[in-house]
Design a protein around this motif. Sequence first.
Motif, short mmCIF file in Angstrom:
data_model
loop_
_atom_site.label_atom_id
_atom_site.label_comp_id
_atom_site.label_asym_id
_atom_site.label_seq_id
_atom_site.Cartn_x
_atom_site.Cartn_y
_atom_site.Cartn_z
N ASP A 242 -0.20 -5.35 13.82
CA ASP A 242 0.74 -6.02 14.57
C ASP A 242 0.27 -7.95 14.90
OD1 ASP A 242 1.51 -4.21 16.07
OD2 ASP A 242 1.15 -4.56 17.66
N ASN A 243 -1.32 -8.07 14.16
CA ASN A 243 -1.62 -9.30 14.35
C ASN A 243 -0.62 -9.60 12.42
OD1 ASN A 243 -3.70 -9.64 15.70
ND2 ASN A 243 -3.92 -7.62 15.37
N TRP A 244 -1.51 -8.24 10.97
CA TRP A 244 -1.52 -8.93 10.48
C TRP A 244 0.47 -8.69 9.82
CZ3 TRP A 244 -3.65 -9.14 5.83
CH2 TRP A 244 -3.72 -9.30 4.35
N LEU A 245 0.46 -8.14 10.72
CA LEU A 245 2.44 -7.98 10.22
C LEU A 245 3.22 -9.68 10.97
CD1 LEU A 245 3.27 -4.68 11.14
CD2 LEU A 245 3.55 -5.69 9.65
N GLY A 246 2.59 -9.97 11.87
CA GLY A 246 2.26 -11.69 12.51
C GLY A 246 2.50 -12.22 11.60
N SER B 180 1.05 -0.77 -0.30
CA SER B 180 0.15 -0.47 -0.09
C SER B 180 0.59 1.71 -0.17
CB SER B 180 -1.39 -0.02 1.27
OG SER B 180 -2.03 -1.06 0.88
N ASP B 181 2.19 1.00 0.01
CA ASP B 181 3.16 2.14 0.54
C ASP B 181 2.92 2.88 -0.84
OD1 ASP B 181 5.51 3.52 -0.29
OD2 ASP B 181 6.57 2.66 1.60
N SER B 182 2.76 4.64 -0.47
CA SER B 182 2.45 5.80 -1.22
C SER B 182 3.47 5.64 -2.47
CB SER B 182 1.77 6.55 -0.88
OG SER B 182 3.11 7.24 -0.27
N ARG B 183 4.77 5.19 -2.01
CA ARG B 183 5.55 5.14 -2.99
C ARG B 183 5.61 4.59 -3.93
NH1 ARG B 183 10.13 5.73 1.50
NH2 ARG B 183 8.47 4.23 1.91
N VAL B 184 4.77 3.66 -3.80
CA VAL B 184 4.90 2.57 -4.80
C VAL B 184 3.91 2.07 -6.04
CG1 VAL B 184 5.80 0.03 -5.78
CG2 VAL B 184 6.52 1.25 -4.07
N PRO B 185 3.15 3.32 -6.83
CA PRO B 185 2.17 3.89 -7.37
C PRO B 185 2.09 2.17 -8.31
CG PRO B 185 3.51 5.03 -7.85
CD PRO B 185 4.29 4.27 -6.95
N ALA B 186 1.71 1.22 -8.77
CA ALA B 186 1.28 0.09 -9.91
C ALA B 186 1.89 0.70 -11.11
CB ALA B 186 0.30 -0.79 -9.80
N ARG C 204 -4.24 -4.40 -3.21
CA ARG C 204 -2.53 -3.66 -2.54
C ARG C 204 -2.53 -3.98 -0.79
NH1 ARG C 204 -0.57 2.18 -5.55
NH2 ARG C 204 0.71 2.19 -4.00
N ASN C 205 -2.43 -3.20 -0.11
CA ASN C 205 -2.36 -4.25 1.67
C ASN C 205 -1.03 -3.53 1.49
OD1 ASN C 205 -0.87 -6.33 1.36
ND2 ASN C 205 -2.15 -8.04 0.98
N VAL C 206 -0.48 -3.71 3.48
CA VAL C 206 0.41 -3.64 4.05
C VAL C 206 1.92 -4.76 4.06
CG1 VAL C 206 2.30 -2.99 5.88
CG2 VAL C 206 -0.40 -1.78 5.45
N ALA C 207 2.65 -4.38 3.46
CA ALA C 207 3.93 -5.25 2.83
C ALA C 207 3.19 -6.62 2.22
CB ALA C 207 4.34 -5.96 4.09
N GLY D 111 5.99 -2.10 6.71
CA GLY D 111 5.65 -3.19 7.36
C GLY D 111 6.66 -4.33 8.04
N ILE D 112 8.07 -4.47 7.09
CA ILE D 112 8.91 -5.43 7.45
C ILE D 112 9.49 -4.79 8.41
CG2 ILE D 112 10.91 -5.83 6.36
CD1 ILE D 112 8.74 -7.27 4.69
N ASP D 113 10.01 -3.24 8.54
CA ASP D 113 11.24 -2.59 9.66
C ASP D 113 9.79 -2.86 10.98
OD1 ASP D 113 13.05 -2.47 7.58
OD2 ASP D 113 12.84 -0.40 7.05
#
Length: 196
Positions: free
Chosen positions: A117-121, A43-49, A64-67, A103-105
Motif C-alpha cells: 500500500d505504501n508503494w502504491l501511494g 514486474s507483471d509476468s505478462r510483460v517480459p522485456a 522491474r518493480n510493481v507498476a 498495481g494501478i487498479d
Amino acid sequence: MTDINQLLENNKNWSESTKEADPDFFDKLSKRQRPEYLWIGCSDSRVPANQIVGLIPGDIFVHRNVANLVVHTDFNCLSVLQYAVDVLKVKHVIVCGHYGCGGIDAALQNQQLGLIDNWLGHIKDIAYKHRSELDGLDATQKSARLCELNVLEQAANVRRSNIVKDAISRGQDLTIHSWIYSLRNGRLKDLTKIDE
Ligand code: CO
C-alpha cells in the motif's frame, strides 16, 4: 503449473540450442555486456522485456518493480539507472507500463494489501494530481488513462534525476522514452507520439 524441475530442463535445452546456433554466444557474453537500452518496467509476468522487443541476452539492461515506478528515494531503481547511464552508457531509457496493471487498479480501488500500500501511494498521488481529468472517465477508461499518466510521470522522474541531468549536461547521448504495452494484442505504443 509447470513442475519446478521442468524449468531446469528447459534451461538445459535452451543453453544447448543457443550454443548450437552460435557456438561463441556464451563466451562472448560472459566477457562483457554492452546493452544500449535500459528498461524500467512492471514486474507483471505478462510483460517480459526482452521477449516483447525481440532482444536477446546482453541487449537490454532491466529493472522491474510493481507498476514501473521511479521513486526518488528508491536506491534500488536509482542504482540501476546510475549504473546503466554512467557505466554501461546506455543510449535509451525506456519506461514501460502496461494497460490492466494490477498495481494501478489496486491504487484506484483503494484496496488494503499490506506493505505494498505504501508503494502504491505513489500512484495515488498521481491520480490525485490528475483528478480533474480522471474524474470524468468511467472505471475502464480511468484505469487505462492512469496507466498512461503513470508512465509519463515516471519518465519525468527519470529526467529529473541528477543521474540523467548530469549525463545530459555533459553531452551524453541519452533519450528517455515513455511506452505502454497492451496485454490484449502484445503491441507497444509510444505515449509521446500522436495515435496513428
Ligand atoms: Co503492472
